[in-house]
Design an enzyme around this catalytic site. Structure first.
Site, PDB file in Angstrom:
ATOM      1  N   TYR A  32       0.874  -1.178   0.000  1.00 34.67           N
ATOM      2  CA  TYR A  32       0.000   0.000   0.000  1.00 34.67           C
ATOM      3  C   TYR A  32       0.914   1.232   0.000  1.00 34.67           C
ATOM      4  O   TYR A  32       0.859   2.081   0.884  1.00 34.67           O
ATOM      5  CB  TYR A  32      -0.974  -0.004   1.184  1.00 34.67           C
ATOM      6  CG  TYR A  32      -2.255   0.728   0.841  1.00 34.67           C
ATOM      7  CD1 TYR A  32      -3.180   0.186  -0.035  1.00 34.67           C
ATOM      8  CD2 TYR A  32      -2.513   1.989   1.364  1.00 34.67           C
ATOM      9  CE1 TYR A  32      -4.330   0.869  -0.385  1.00 34.67           C
ATOM     10  CE2 TYR A  32      -3.658   2.689   1.024  1.00 34.67           C
ATOM     11  CZ  TYR A  32      -4.554   2.109   0.147  1.00 34.67           C
ATOM     12  OH  TYR A  32      -5.694   2.786  -0.196  1.00 34.67           O
ATOM     13  N   HIS A  37       7.485   5.289   1.328  1.00 32.78           N
ATOM     14  CA  HIS A  37       8.138   4.089   0.788  1.00 32.78           C
ATOM     15  C   HIS A  37       8.980   4.450  -0.438  1.00 32.78           C
ATOM     16  O   HIS A  37      10.096   3.964  -0.611  1.00 32.78           O
ATOM     17  CB  HIS A  37       7.085   3.067   0.317  1.00 32.78           C
ATOM     18  CG  HIS A  37       6.193   2.538   1.397  1.00 32.78           C
ATOM     19  ND1 HIS A  37       4.844   2.797   1.434  1.00 32.78           N
ATOM     20  CD2 HIS A  37       6.446   1.741   2.458  1.00 32.78           C
ATOM     21  CE1 HIS A  37       4.297   2.184   2.464  1.00 32.78           C
ATOM     22  NE2 HIS A  37       5.240   1.532   3.116  1.00 32.78           N
ATOM     23  N   GLY A 148      12.717   3.582   7.027  1.00 33.88           N
ATOM     24  CA  GLY A 148      12.299   4.966   7.257  1.00 33.88           C
ATOM     25  C   GLY A 148      12.411   5.342   8.723  1.00 33.88           C
ATOM     26  O   GLY A 148      12.186   4.521   9.611  1.00 33.88           O
TER      27      GLY A 148
HETATM   28  P1  AMP Z   1       5.660  -0.399   6.154  1.00 31.01           P
HETATM   29  O1  AMP Z   1       5.138  -0.743   4.798  1.00 31.01           O
HETATM   30  O2  AMP Z   1       4.745   0.481   6.942  1.00 31.01           O
HETATM   31  O3  AMP Z   1       6.150  -1.594   6.919  1.00 31.01           O
HETATM   32  O4  AMP Z   1       6.943   0.495   5.904  1.00 31.01           O
HETATM   33  C1  AMP Z   1       8.015   0.050   5.114  1.00 31.01           C
HETATM   34  C2  AMP Z   1       9.169   1.006   5.261  1.00 31.01           C
HETATM   35  O5  AMP Z   1       8.770   2.308   4.849  1.00 31.01           O
HETATM   36  C3  AMP Z   1       9.650   1.133   6.712  1.00 31.01           C
HETATM   37  O6  AMP Z   1      11.057   1.194   6.744  1.00 31.01           O
HETATM   38  C4  AMP Z   1       9.040   2.431   7.146  1.00 31.01           C
HETATM   39  O7  AMP Z   1       9.751   3.088   8.170  1.00 31.01           O
HETATM   40  C5  AMP Z   1       9.096   3.234   5.858  1.00 31.01           C
HETATM   41  N1  AMP Z   1       8.123   4.326   5.905  1.00 31.01           N
HETATM   42  C6  AMP Z   1       6.794   4.232   6.161  1.00 31.01           C
HETATM   43  N2  AMP Z   1       6.232   5.456   6.187  1.00 31.01           N
HETATM   44  C7  AMP Z   1       7.233   6.338   5.935  1.00 31.01           C
HETATM   45  C8  AMP Z   1       7.293   7.766   5.834  1.00 31.01           C
HETATM   46  N3  AMP Z   1       6.218   8.531   5.991  1.00 31.01           N
HETATM   47  N4  AMP Z   1       8.481   8.338   5.560  1.00 31.01           N
HETATM   48  C9  AMP Z   1       9.601   7.570   5.398  1.00 31.01           C
HETATM   49  N5  AMP Z   1       9.605   6.226   5.484  1.00 31.01           N
HETATM   50  C10 AMP Z   1       8.444   5.621   5.750  1.00 31.01           C
END
Ligand code: AMP
Length: 282
Positions: A32, A37, A148
């Site tokens: 998503y 990302h 992130g």
């Molecule tokens: P997730 O899909 O939520 O598991 O996130 C995957 C990666 O994207 C993780 O390393 C998160 O920290 C990074 N991430 C999610 N949201 C953000 C954001 N707003 N800014 C930077 N990195 C993000």
């Protein structure tokens, strides 16, 4: 872009790239995808000869009453976004192949890195994260992996794990990407109703207030914490999971801020749990 579901095929592709002397970059996600990302994806594409983006909604990192079932999924939309960025491989591991019957091995990073902040409110969460990331590192064998700062604690846990287990993966972190009004981008933002979305602005305002308080010369951590808390309480309809002022290197609480500190908070807006943080240099 090649879409790979099989663990064996993923290993082969990565092995070949390494043999050709290409740097392998991995961006682990739960899909998503949004601009947060994509900032990680772009960093990997610019720095690595083979970029692998994984999408896997990892059941082990969700608590029994959390949102595993309803976590948003849009593989078709994600595929388009990744193709545009010239990603080499979209890795969509199958849950049954990741965790077959009889699966019994977990990676548990102990101590203060997981015993605080989200580790308290989400027991078992970081065990699930460390386990899946260790598996992804072993399958993809990246040189670098991109995380992130929105999930600041997660990045520290993964870096510790990679170092402790000699996995040899460099863990890169990139800044939080925000919506125009400051809300940190998150796949979970889509759960917010229109009214909750407006209320959620207070989350970044609270982080900013903490930063301003430090900039104005305040060094007492409790006073800084209270300044952020006041912003959240003044809006109503937001319940605070935690607001903490900790050392950014080891997440230990501090009384007086000096050096590199982290203001970290987690709140519920309605039923949606939102995270935000800022690193401050005092
Ligand atoms: P997730 O899909 O939520 O598991 O996130 C995957 C990666 O994207 C993780 O390393 C998160 O920290 C990074 N991430 C999610 N949201 C953000 C954001 N707003 N800014 C930077 N990195 C993000």
């Amino acid at each position: 872009m090649e879409v790979v579901r099989s663990l064996g095929k993923m290993k082969d592709i990565s092995c070949r790239a390494r043999a050709e002397g290409r740097q392998v970059g991995l961006v682990p996600t739960m899909g998503y995808l949004h601009e947060g990302h994509m900032s990680l994806v772009r960093a990997s594409v610019s720095e690595c000869g083979l970029t692998v983006v994984s999408i896997f909604v990892n059941p082990f990192q969700f608590g029994p009453n959390e949102d595993f079932e309803k976590y948003p999924r849009d593989i078709a939309g994600d595929t388009k976004l990744l193709e545009k960025e010239k990603v080499d491989v979209l890795f969509l591991p199958d849950a049954g192949e990741m965790y077959p019957d009889g699966y019994a091995t977990y990676v548990d990073v102990k101590g203060s890195l997981t015993g605080r902040l989200c580790g308290v409110s989400r027991p078992g969460h970081f065990r699930g994260v460390a386990t899946v990331v260790a598996k992804l590192f072993n399958i993809v064998r990246p040189h670098r992996s991109y995380f992130g700062e929105k999930d600041f604690q997660q990045a520290l846990v993964v870096r510790r794990m990679s170092s402790d287990l000699d996995l040899g993966v460099e863990v890169r972190t990139l800044p939080i990407v925000r919506e125009d009004d400051g809300l940190a981008m998150s796949s979970r933002n889509r759960y917010l109703s229109v009214e909750e979305r407006i209320r959620a602005r207070a989350v970044f305002e609270a982080v900013q207030r903490a930063s301003e308080t430090v900039l104005s010369g305040e060094r007492n951590a409790e006073n800084i914490r209270r300044a952020a808390e006041k912003v959240l309480l003044s809006k109503g309809g937001i319940s605070i999971d935690y607001i903490e002022i900790v050392d950014a290197s080891d997440l230990q609480p501090v009384r007086e801020v000096k050096g590199r500190i982290l203001v970290a908070l987690a709140v519920f807006v309605g039923k949606t749990r939102l995270l935000d943080n800022a690193i401050l240099n005092a």
